[in-house]
Design an enzyme around this catalytic site. Structure first.
Site, short mmCIF file in Angstrom:
data_model
loop_
_atom_site.label_atom_id
_atom_site.label_comp_id
_atom_site.label_asym_id
_atom_site.label_seq_id
_atom_site.Cartn_x
_atom_site.Cartn_y
_atom_site.Cartn_z
N TYR A 9 -1.99 -0.10 11.07
CA TYR A 9 -3.45 -0.22 11.49
C TYR A 9 -4.12 0.68 12.47
CZ TYR A 9 -1.64 -4.27 8.89
OH TYR A 9 -1.11 -4.98 7.96
N LYS A 50 0.73 -1.13 0.00
CA LYS A 50 0.07 -0.07 -0.09
C LYS A 50 0.84 1.33 0.10
CE LYS A 50 -4.07 -2.21 2.41
NZ LYS A 50 -4.16 -2.98 3.27
N1 GLU Z 1 -4.10 -8.59 1.57
C1 GLU Z 1 -4.39 -8.47 2.83
C2 GLU Z 1 -5.95 -7.97 2.83
O1 GLU Z 1 -6.63 -7.41 2.12
C3 GLU Z 1 -3.58 -7.29 3.16
C4 GLU Z 1 -3.87 -6.68 4.66
C5 GLU Z 1 -2.71 -6.44 5.31
O2 GLU Z 1 -1.33 -6.90 5.25
O3 GLU Z 1 -2.97 -5.60 6.06
O4 GLU Z 1 -6.54 -8.54 3.67
#
Ligand code: GLU
Length: 324
Positions: A260, A86
């Site tokens: 997060y 991301k």
């Molecule tokens: N591919 C994961 C999802 O969309 C990435 C999540 C992550 O690494 O935070 O759930």
């Protein structure tokens, strides 16, 4: 992993001079002191292919802006970068749209889980930030609109930034996520219902799952993120990725939104802008000095690498340096 796990050493009382520092003994000492914690946390299993990874891997690498590489443990083993993608996707979208990106994605911490849908309803389909899944889907939509294959553009981008032509994505991981992507699919369609996707939701989901499945090592990720510590210029490729002001802004977003809904606690402990992924990687930068990446697949309750967070906390404590 308890946030209050005391370091098995005295914190540094005065910052150590950075540029001449040999980080190898520090990284080795961190790895040694972390031995009792290795394997703690829970490997992500909602993407079945990720559940096959051993929890007791540990690697860490620092790459300085003058090109020195310091590594310990599994620093050269490639792993699934997941949400760390991301960061690079957002960089590309920011390059393409500049501030217009923020008309479609916010810049506030979410305070909710990375894959939460709840805020989207109240906030009319405009995700809080580009580092939660909802925001990343809008960012991927920007890339899908611009490139024939967004995931290929992203792979090319990280190859250039890291100077490693062999980087790619693991099709099995991408397919595993695609087969279990109901939640992300729901999110994409929900965002589309508010008019905040330009491409078909399924196209966006497909590209998103492939970009999350990119595999890189700690050394490669630290190299790729180094432009953020170097005023927007990639030392490996010489490419001006972002202007200095935009690099500052992206780093600020990592600080407030990159880990997060634990971003506050993470910054309190580590003091560096960072982006984590559920593959167990965390990449962080100390502006003007280095990028660091740690990998340990066991996750804490918020989805961040438990041992990785601890390793970064111990790093900034030992060297007495952070952005503060
Ligand atoms: N591919 C994961 C999802 O969309 C990435 C999540 C992550 O690494 O935070 O759930």
């Amino acid at each position: 992993m308890a946030a209050d796990t005391a370091p098995p050493f005295a914190p540094c009382s005065s910052p150590l001079p950075a540029m001449s520092m040999n980080y190898t003994p520090i990284l080795d000492a961190i790895r040694r002191d972390l031995q009792p914690h290795l394997g703690s946390g829970r490997v992500a299993d909602y993407i079945p292919e990720l559940a096959k990874v051993r929890a007791d891997h540990f690697g860490m690498a620092i790459v300085t802006v003058d090109g020195q590489v310091y590594r310990t443990g599994d620093a050269d083993v490639r792993f699934s970068i997941q949400s760390i993608s991301k960061l690079f996707a957002c960089t590309l979208a920011f390059q393409l749209l500049g501030d217009a990106l923020w008309e479609r994605v916010g810049r506030e911490p979410s305070g909710t889980a990375f894959n939460s849908l709840v805020q989207l309803e109240f906030e009319a389909g405009k995700p809080r930030n580009p580092f939660i899944n909802a925001g990343a889907l809008v960012v991927t939509d920007v890339l899908c609109r611009r490139f024939v294959q967004a995931e290929t553009a992203l792979v090319d981008f990280v190859r250039r930034l890291s100077g490693e032509a062999g980087i790619g994505y693991d099709l099995r991981v991408a397919q595993s996520e695609l087969a279990h992507a109901e939640r992300n699919r729901a999110m994409a369609h929900f965002i589309a219902s508010f008019g905040n996707l330009e491409m078909p939701a399924d196209t966006v989901i497909d590209a998103y799952c492939r970009q999350c499945a990119i595999e890189m090592s700690c050394v490669e990720l630290a190299r790729a993120a180094l432009f953020l510590a170097n005023g927007g210029v990639s030392p490996a490729s010489g490419e001006s990725v972002l202007d200095a002001s935009s690099a500052k802004r992206l780093s600020a977003l990592m600080l407030t939104c990159g880990t997060y809904d634990a971003a506050g606690d993470f910054v309190y402990r580590v003091g560096l802008p960072a982006k984590s992924g559920v593959g167990g990687g965390i990449v962080a930068v100390l502006p003007g000095e280095f990028a660091v990446c740690v990998w340990s697949p066991g996750l804490d309750a918020t989805g961040n690498s438990a041992v990785g967070s601890l390793a970064l906390e111990w790093l900034t404590t030992r060297i007495g340096r952070s952005i503060f």
